[in-house]
Design an enzyme around this catalytic site. Sequence first.
Site, PDB file in Angstrom:
ATOM      1  N   GLU A  48      -4.399   2.445  -4.788  1.00 13.03           N
ATOM      2  CA  GLU A  48      -2.961   2.529  -4.507  1.00 13.03           C
ATOM      3  C   GLU A  48      -2.437   1.229  -3.905  1.00 13.03           C
ATOM      4  O   GLU A  48      -1.424   1.199  -3.251  1.00 13.03           O
ATOM      5  CB  GLU A  48      -2.673   3.714  -3.582  1.00 13.03           C
ATOM      6  CG  GLU A  48      -3.133   3.562  -2.141  1.00 13.03           C
ATOM      7  CD  GLU A  48      -4.569   4.024  -1.898  1.00 13.03           C
ATOM      8  OE1 GLU A  48      -5.385   4.021  -2.860  1.00 13.03           O
ATOM      9  OE2 GLU A  48      -4.872   4.367  -0.740  1.00 13.03           O
TER      10      GLU A  48
ATOM     11  N   ASP B 118       0.848  -1.186   0.000  1.00 15.87           N
ATOM     12  CA  ASP B 118       0.000   0.000   0.000  1.00 15.87           C
ATOM     13  C   ASP B 118       0.891   1.245   0.000  1.00 15.87           C
ATOM     14  O   ASP B 118       1.830   1.330   0.789  1.00 15.87           O
ATOM     15  CB  ASP B 118      -0.863  -0.048   1.277  1.00 15.87           C
ATOM     16  CG  ASP B 118      -2.093   0.815   1.154  1.00 15.87           C
ATOM     17  OD1 ASP B 118      -2.682   0.869   0.068  1.00 15.87           O
ATOM     18  OD2 ASP B 118      -2.458   1.452   2.167  1.00 15.87           O
TER      19      ASP B 118
END
Length: 305
Positions: A217, A173
């Site tokens: 993301e 992440d």
Amino acid sequence: MIDQQKILVVDDESINRNTLSKLLEDSYEILLAKNGVQALKRLADNPSIDLILLDVMMPEMDGYEVLRQIKQSDQNTNIPVIFITSKNSPEDEEKGLKLGAIDYINKPFHPIIVKLRLENHLRSVRQRKLLEVMVGYDGLTEIANRRKFDEALYKEWLQSRRAGSLLSLAMIDVDFFKKFNDNHGHAEGDIALKVTAKSLAGTIQRPADLVARYGGEEFVLLLPDTDAIGATLIAERACAAIESQKIIHGFSEASDFVTVSIGGVTLTATDAPPESIIKIADKYLYRAKEEGRNRVIWGGSEIIM
Ligand SMILES: [Mg+2]
């Protein structure tokens, strides 16, 4: 792919919005915006918009400026924009097309012509999207997409079950990405995602290893037949490679640059089904975030929920 296609209609005059919406609502899902700011917001909230019908003359931000801003984000470069306007001179049309509009429709418009032209453009959009899914690649980062990852994970899980071999999976992440986007802008956000994808792809070497964009993301790294020591090493390298790209992140509490948190797990197919492997890796990712981000936390299957 039988979902209704989405059209964003941007016009400051409600009569135009209503007419176009009535004309198209039977065949498409229609989103409306009455000015540029609203249009950009709609687009940010609905990245799956298939086509934009854009008025030119609007107060504050005109259509040309809206188009310029739309094109600033790589995520949007493939969305066709059609100007629909009473500015009918060849110079106006030239300006619109040069800015990247795919077509130019004059007002007052003929409903049937508008409909037919849209059908043509939307057919191309559908084909392009279908192709992206079929080939398994993510349009922005040009690495594997989630569908391709799901298939690969299942395939490697079956292999692990047959051979009793180890399977390593990392969830990744980008740290404080929302703050990055909010402050540095979506165009910079796209660049950060692309660089992250490229750095991740650079850390794997064997043909069976896979880097994919899991969504937003989030990325994943699938490492078949790799033990925890080897997988952790690769993850540590990925983590360092991304920070070393030195993309300035003025709003991260983890570093001056864009960084990632990585949570990973090494196990065999008998420990957990594919969906649970993702969940376990996700728990280690959560731990990596809790412990300060920009780091790797690797574990085994002991975290079974
Ligand atoms: Mg207008």
